[in-house]
Design a protein around this motif. Structure first.
Motif, mmCIF file in Angstrom:
data_model
loop_
_atom_site.group_PDB
_atom_site.id
_atom_site.type_symbol
_atom_site.label_atom_id
_atom_site.label_comp_id
_atom_site.label_asym_id
_atom_site.label_seq_id
_atom_site.Cartn_x
_atom_site.Cartn_y
_atom_site.Cartn_z
ATOM 1 N N CYS A 151 -8.128 16.657 -60.220
ATOM 2 C CA CYS A 151 -8.231 18.119 -60.300
ATOM 3 C C CYS A 151 -7.230 18.653 -61.327
ATOM 4 O O CYS A 151 -7.561 19.485 -62.172
ATOM 5 C CB CYS A 151 -7.974 18.702 -58.910
ATOM 6 N N LEU A 152 -5.999 18.090 -61.260
ATOM 7 C CA LEU A 152 -4.960 18.547 -62.196
ATOM 8 C C LEU A 152 -5.295 18.139 -63.628
ATOM 9 O O LEU A 152 -5.099 18.920 -64.566
ATOM 10 C CB LEU A 152 -3.609 17.950 -61.780
ATOM 11 N N MET A 153 -5.830 16.940 -63.742
ATOM 12 C CA MET A 153 -6.236 16.488 -65.077
ATOM 13 C C MET A 153 -7.247 17.449 -65.680
ATOM 14 O O MET A 153 -7.125 17.853 -66.838
ATOM 15 C CB MET A 153 -6.858 15.086 -64.980
ATOM 16 N N GLY A 210 -7.136 23.824 -70.205
ATOM 17 C CA GLY A 210 -6.243 24.913 -70.545
ATOM 18 C C GLY A 210 -5.914 25.838 -69.399
ATOM 19 O O GLY A 210 -5.472 26.973 -69.619
ATOM 20 N N LYS A 211 -6.137 25.379 -68.190
ATOM 21 C CA LYS A 211 -5.824 26.235 -67.056
ATOM 22 C C LYS A 211 -4.389 26.029 -66.561
ATOM 23 O O LYS A 211 -3.932 26.741 -65.677
ATOM 24 C CB LYS A 211 -6.803 25.959 -65.909
ATOM 25 N N LEU A 212 -3.783 25.047 -67.054
ATOM 26 C CA LEU A 212 -2.376 24.802 -66.709
ATOM 27 C C LEU A 212 -1.550 24.781 -67.992
ATOM 28 O O LEU A 212 -1.995 24.236 -69.019
ATOM 29 C CB LEU A 212 -2.235 23.462 -65.983
ATOM 30 N N ASP A 213 -0.337 25.329 -67.882
ATOM 31 C CA ASP A 213 0.545 25.312 -69.053
ATOM 32 C C ASP A 213 1.248 23.957 -69.151
ATOM 33 O O ASP A 213 1.398 23.421 -70.240
ATOM 34 C CB ASP A 213 1.603 26.409 -68.925
ATOM 35 N N TYR A 214 1.680 23.476 -67.969
ATOM 36 C CA TYR A 214 2.475 22.240 -67.939
ATOM 37 C C TYR A 214 1.820 21.251 -66.984
ATOM 38 O O TYR A 214 1.124 21.618 -66.057
ATOM 39 C CB TYR A 214 3.896 22.540 -67.438
ATOM 40 N N PHE A 215 2.152 19.994 -67.248
ATOM 41 C CA PHE A 215 1.567 18.980 -66.393
ATOM 42 C C PHE A 215 2.514 17.780 -66.371
ATOM 43 O O PHE A 215 2.790 17.174 -67.416
ATOM 44 C CB PHE A 215 0.193 18.563 -66.945
ATOM 45 N N VAL A 216 3.024 17.435 -65.174
ATOM 46 C CA VAL A 216 3.868 16.260 -65.053
ATOM 47 C C VAL A 216 2.972 15.096 -64.668
ATOM 48 O O VAL A 216 2.325 15.142 -63.625
ATOM 49 C CB VAL A 216 4.986 16.480 -64.014
ATOM 50 N N ALA A 256 -1.566 8.627 -68.722
ATOM 51 C CA ALA A 256 -2.549 9.704 -68.911
ATOM 52 C C ALA A 256 -2.581 10.195 -70.351
ATOM 53 O O ALA A 256 -3.396 11.031 -70.716
ATOM 54 C CB ALA A 256 -2.236 10.868 -67.971
ATOM 55 N N TYR A 257 -1.696 9.677 -71.160
ATOM 56 C CA TYR A 257 -1.548 10.191 -72.518
ATOM 57 C C TYR A 257 -2.864 10.145 -73.286
ATOM 58 O O TYR A 257 -3.249 11.115 -73.913
ATOM 59 C CB TYR A 257 -0.460 9.405 -73.259
ATOM 60 N N ARG A 258 -3.536 8.988 -73.271
ATOM 61 C CA ARG A 258 -4.740 8.815 -74.064
ATOM 62 C C ARG A 258 -5.783 9.899 -73.710
ATOM 63 O O ARG A 258 -6.314 10.558 -74.600
ATOM 64 C CB ARG A 258 -5.324 7.424 -73.805
ATOM 65 N N GLN A 259 -6.043 10.067 -72.419
ATOM 66 C CA GLN A 259 -7.062 11.058 -71.998
ATOM 67 C C GLN A 259 -6.689 12.471 -72.422
ATOM 68 O O GLN A 259 -7.525 13.223 -72.943
ATOM 69 C CB GLN A 259 -7.217 11.029 -70.476
#
Lengths: 716, 395
Positions: free
Chosen positions: B222-224, B230-236, B241-244
């Motif tokens: 869901c967070l991904m 663009g619904k989240l500004d930040y994501f830890v 997950a970098y490639r995706q």
């Protein structure tokens, strides 16, 4: 004033009212009976239902235990207390268990520590764990060799740490792992507690009443206790002694359940009753129509009868009584119709008779005036004529008129007697030939004047002497011959006498005008002539043939007539008269001869001077000594004085009438002949006179021959 | 002579139709279980099969599911021949991982990596990748700068929707809060959960939840999706997950080290992904095939292309050095952030610590326990499970 009621409506109203009353009483009785049964039913039903519910509950709990018992040795659940890496699987297993098992509301595992190992739903983790830890430690310390699933009732107050009078029911399933040790075959790791969900049990039995489970003073969560005390059934499900937990089932069925049944039953009865009332009303309406229609038909029939239409009704009624009534009405109508018809016929007859009488009176007036005119005329002429020859002829004419008048009066008298049935026939020797000859003599001059032949045939008469009434026989002959001569203008009148044994036949055949068939039918009716023109043409009273018919019948005979208009008529009189020997001629002659009364005293009581003179003149030839009294008193005086041989008494006299004179005389003297001289010769008069004491009677006007006959009879 | 000829013919026919030979002619197979969230090993295994003729059957699971599945089938030893797992899984004694001979290891591995592959001093796995640490991704199109102080950001941000993607109930994320206050979760083999630092970490973590900048119910995928759209500004998230994210956000994707919480730097764990052999697989007949797989996965060629194909940092030191030389800012950032990590403990008890932290945190947030009770609970269950673990190991 009485209301204008209908019988049918009244019956309808009464039946409906009675049925409604019956229905109300029935409903009341059924309702009362049902109410009485209610209490018993309630008690029994609650008891039975309660017992059934307990069995049901036990069965469901046992089924649940059977279902969850294998969890005791479930690898994941039994390992979880000692290996939290099984948490994810354990949570999934608990979730499945709770979500897929109807009677499990929540599940959690306790390992005897102060912390709940795992639980689902999450709320179970918030519960006070000490209660369950205590039980778990007990199970862990016991190390049972056999599996025993305990039931626990735990107060909500101790679980949630808030005041509550509710409790929860749990199943405690020991979690254990199988070991290979003989001494310790199982390793107990914790206890799986399952909160029993009562909802499925309560839900499936909610229609049975208010159900609540209690443990001592606590009510199990999910059940709704009731404050009611009546109709509550309480019975233990589990006991401390046997099950180590006290759990009671309480059941209360609302009175409404039974009341509703009763109410429903009563409503059904009322409903059925109302349907019956409707049906009854419908039927009564139909019946009313079936009754009123024929009754209205009968009413209309009666109405027709009232208006005078006496016809028969021919309705085809369903009911026997109405058919009978119709038949009766028809018979009544028929009878009335017949009576009316008869009355109408009588009325016509009466009207006809009235007309005949009127006509007769008119005739009579004419007939009486005719001879009176002759008599009055003769006496007027005689007053002025001195010529003896002329006087003689006038006297002869006067005599004829007088005789005609007398004959008329006699006819009337006879007819009156016949009508009254008072005419008595005399039975004396009669010479039929002689009588016919005498009668012929009476009409010879008339026939001769009309230039017709009056022929008598007596050749076929074998026995001329018969026992009969000569006067009446003459009367028959006189009437028939008189008519024949009267209605014959030319030709002849033939009288043929024939006999055969007692039967005497007199045929009077004329060649006159004849009689029509219509006139023939009423020819012998009194006051009737062939038609009114006959009266105008020929005169006469119309009594003649009626008298002939009556007289013939009195002599056991009959009279018939055949006639053809323009040819003539034939009247036949058939009489039954006994044959007898010929009488001595002298006796007959003596009676009408002038009696020899020399030295005999005769007394006449007569107030009329003319009658006195006539009577004196008639007696003079007898040479008797006649004394005349002017009234009744004088007559009595003279009677005492003279002691007459014969006492002639007029009936109507001044001072003392003839009847009184007679009675006074008869009081003293029974032998002196008393002869009534009277114009009162109507029916019954002569009999009265004889009863009073008169020996004989001379009618006015006095026939001299009759007078002499009476005197001769008395003297002889 | 004819008898010899007949004998030879018979022997030849026997060789041709011998069922043993028939079996031997079938290609050898290896069952390998992997975690799905991290890397897609399928191309590498296909290459391996093509090269060696050994067929690789891949069993893919979610990470948590992988652990449970392995444990579930451990008793029956119905386990795959090899697994690629985070190094901490090696502590699961139930899985009976084979001790890997030192000779199987590449000579190019750094000592840090080798140490991270041992459990109680025994080499239990062959490190393939190293890192797996969390970094802060942010969308440059939405925000210009990364968060540096998460506590301040949480307190000051008034947003009508979450702005930070944080996989809240995943303990790998929670442990950054614990590590910020307490470097070691295990000291001398003893779990250190019922500590003041842990209680403070739990409280801080609850503050993050209550701040509203995160949506705890929106989990990994869901967070991904939200960050990608663009619904989240930040994501830890992890470096895996970098490639995706890069494929989706392109140059808008920026990477930063984890922020501070107040005065404390959030510290991620870094770990190896190791090739391990449950149920003592090395001792099995498939040992030569497994050795071939180890050699292939450690080969320079495979290690060199781990970043390019999987965006995983290689365990091979030479390969990592080569990556550093690249002029790739993001890659440099990822490698640099390794310095802000603690190596993940591989002790068997670590597996229980993860579970205990999750259960404790869940109960605390659900209001079951106070923070003190929570840490007591966590300590209690870890200790209890650890005792049983010890007993079972002794048995």
């Amino acid at each position: 004033m009485k209301a204008n009621r209908s019988i049918v409506d009244e019956i309808k109203r009464k039946i409906t009212a009675l049925f409604s009353l019956f229905l109300v009483v029935l409903v009341a009785m059924v309702g009362f009976s049902l109410m009485q049964q209610k209490a018993t039913l309630e008690q029994e039903d609650v008891k039975r239902t309660g017992a059934s519910l307990i069995s049901d509950f036990k069965a469901q709990v046992n089924e649940l235990i059977y279902q969850v018992a294998p969890l005791s040795e479930d690898h994941i659940l039994s390992t979880l207390p000692s290996d939290l890496l099984f948490t994810q699987y354990a949570v999934k297993a608990l979730t499945n268990l709770v979500d897929n098992t109807d009677m499990v509301k929540s599940a959690f595992i306790n390992d005897g520590s102060v912390f709940t190992v795992e639980g689902y739903p999450f709320d179970t983790l918030r519960w006070n764990n000490s209660v369950f830890s205590e039980h778990a430690n007990k199970v862990l310390s016991q190390q049972r060799r056999t599996l025993k699933i305990d039931k626990l009732v735990v107060p909500v107050e101790s679980i949630e740490k808030k005041p509550s009078d509710q409790a929860k029911l749990f199943l405690a399933i020991p979690l254990r792992q199988k070991l290979s040790s003989l001494m310790r075959p199982y390793k107990y790791t914790g206890v799986l507690f399952l909160e029993v969900d009562l909802e499925p049990f309560l839900g499936s039995n909610q229609e049975k009443g208010s159900i609540w489970l209690t443990s001592q003073e606590l009510v199990l969560e999910g059940t709704q206790s009731s404050d009611a005390t009546e109709g509550v059934y309480r019975s233990p499900i589990y006991s401390l002694k046997d099950d180590f937990v006290a759990l009671d089932l309480q059941l209360q069925r609302e009175a409404e359940v039974y009341s509703n049944d009763i109410l429903r039953a009563v409503l059904y009865i009322v409903l059925i009753g109302l349907m019956l009332v409707v049906l009854l009303t419908w039927y009564l309406r139909r019946l009313a129509k079936r009754l009123t229609n024929p009754m209205q038909a009968l009413e209309r029939h009666c109405e027709r009868l009232k208006r005078g239409h006496y016809v028969s009704a021919k309705s085809d009624f369903e009911f026997r009584e109405l058919r009978t009534l119709q038949v009766t009405l028809n018979q009544l109508a028929k009878q009335i119709k017949e009576q009316i018809s008869s009355l109408e016929s009588e009325k016509v007859k009466a009207q006809s008779s009235e007309r005949a009488k009127s006509h007769f009176l008119a005739n009579m007036s004419h007939e009486l005036r005719t001879p009176l005119n002759g008599i009055y005329g003769v006496f007027q002429l005689m007053k002025h004529h001195r010529n003896a020859a002329d006087s003689k002829e006038l006297i002869a004419q006067g005599m004829t008129s007088t005789e005609t008048l007398l004959s008329l009066l006699n006819d009337l008298l006879d007819f009156s007697k016949i009508e009254a049935g008072e005419l008595k026939m005399e039975s004396a020797t009669v010479d039929v030939k002689s009588i016919v000859t005498e009668v012929k003599q009476e009409f010879v001059h008339t026939a001769s004047a009309k230039q017709i032949d009056l022929i008598i045939h007596t050749e076929e008469l074998a026995n001329p002497y018969r026992l009969g009434d000569s006067l009446r026989l003459k009367q028959i002959l006189r009437n028939l011959i008189s008519n024949a001569v009267k209605f014959t203008s030319d030709g002849s009148v033939t009288v043929i006498l024939q006999d055969g044994g007692k039967h005497l036949s007199i045929r009077v055949i004329d060649t006159g005008a004849g009689i029509s068939e219509v006139a023939l039918k009423k020819l012998f009716n009194r006051f009737q002539q062939a038609d009114s023109s006959t009266t105008r043409k020929y005169g006469g009273t119309g009594l003649g043939l009626a008298i002939v018919k009556q007289l013939a019948e009195l002599m056991d005979g009959r009279v018939t007539v055949t006639s053809k208009e323009g040819i003539g008529s034939e009247f036949t009189v058939e009489l039954v008269l006994d044959i007898c020997d010929a009488p001595e001629q002298s006796i007959m002659q003596d009676l009408q001869a002038i009696p020899a009364l020399k030295d005999k005293n005769l007394l006449l009581a007569e107030d009329n001077p003319l009658n006195q003179k006539i009577f004196s003149a008639m007696i003079k030839p007898t040479e008797a000594n006649l004394v005349i009294a002017q009234d009744g008193e004088e007559a009595i005086e003279l009677y005492h004085e003279l002691k007459p041989d014969i006492f002639f008494v007029d009936i109507q006299m001044p001072k003392k009438d003839g009847l009184k004179v007679c009675s006074e005389v008869r009081e003293q003297d029974k032998t002196t002949p008393l002869v009534a001289v009277t114009a009162n010769v109507m029916s019954g008069d002569l009999e009265n006179y004889q009863q009073l004491g008169f020996d004989n009677c001379v009618a006015k006007p006095i026939d001299m021959k009759k007078l002499y006959e009476v005197i001769n009879t008395i003297v002889s | 002579m004819p008898r010899k000829m007949l004998y030879l013919v018979f022997m030849l026919l026997l060789l041709v139709y011998n069922p043993v030979n028939a079996r031997a002619s079938e290609p050898p197979e290896i069952d390998v279980a992997v975690g799905l969230e991290n890397f897609d090993f399928q191309p590498l295994f296909e290459e391996f099969s093509a090269k060696t003729g050994i067929k690789v059957n891949i069993l893919a699971f979610n990470n948590n599911q992988l652990k449970s599945e392995l444990l579930l089938y451990a008793d029956a030893l119905q386990l795959p021949d090899a697994v690629i797992i985070p190094s901490d899984y090696m502590g699961l004694s139930e899985l009976q991982f084979s001790q890997v001979p030192e000779s199987w290891l590449s000579k190019k591995l750094t000592q840090k990596v080798i140490e991270n592959s041992k459990v109680n001093g025994e080499l239990k796995g062959v490190p393939i990748m190293y890192g797996n640490h969390l970094v802060l991704y942010y969308n440059r199109a939405l925000v210009p700068h990364p968060i540096t102080d998460l506590q301040t950001y949480a307190q000051q941000t008034v947003a009508d929707k979450p702005t930070l993607g944080w996989n809240f109930y995943e303990m790998y994320w929670f442990v950054t809060f614990a590590n910020a206050l307490q470097p070691n979760l295990i000291q001398a083999g003893v779990p250190q959960l019922d500590t003041k630092a842990m209680r403070l970490a739990i409280s801080n973590y609850q503050s993050l939840l209550n701040s509203g900048i995160i949506d705890a119910d929106c989990v990994y995928q869901c967070l991904m999706n939200r960050f990608k759209t663009g619904k989240l500004d930040y994501f830890v998230n992890g470096i895996w997950a970098y490639r995706q994210l890069k494929d989706k956000l392109k140059d808008d994707l920026a990477i930063a080290p984890l922020p501070r919480w107040g005065n404390y730097q959030l510290m991620s764990l870094a770990s190896s992904h190791v090739l391990a052999f449950p149920a003592n697989g090395i001792e099995s007949k498939k040992s030569p095939h497994l050795k071939q797989l180890v050699d292939f996965m450690q080969s320079q060629k495979v290690q060199d292309k781990l970043w390019d194909e999987l965006n995983a940092l290689p365990a091979n030191g030479d390969s990592l050095a080569e990556l550093i030389k690249r002029d790739d800012k993001a890659l440099s950032q990822l490698i640099a952030s390794l310095h802000e990590t603690y190596p993940q403990p591989n002790e068997p008890i670590m597996a229980y610590i993860w579970e205990a932290m999750l259960k404790g945190l869940t109960r605390y947030l659900g209001g079951v326990y106070s923070v003190e009770e929570t840490t007591q609970y966590m300590q209690f269950i870890v200790t209890k499970s650890g005792q049983n673990e010890s007993k079972s190991q002794h048995r």
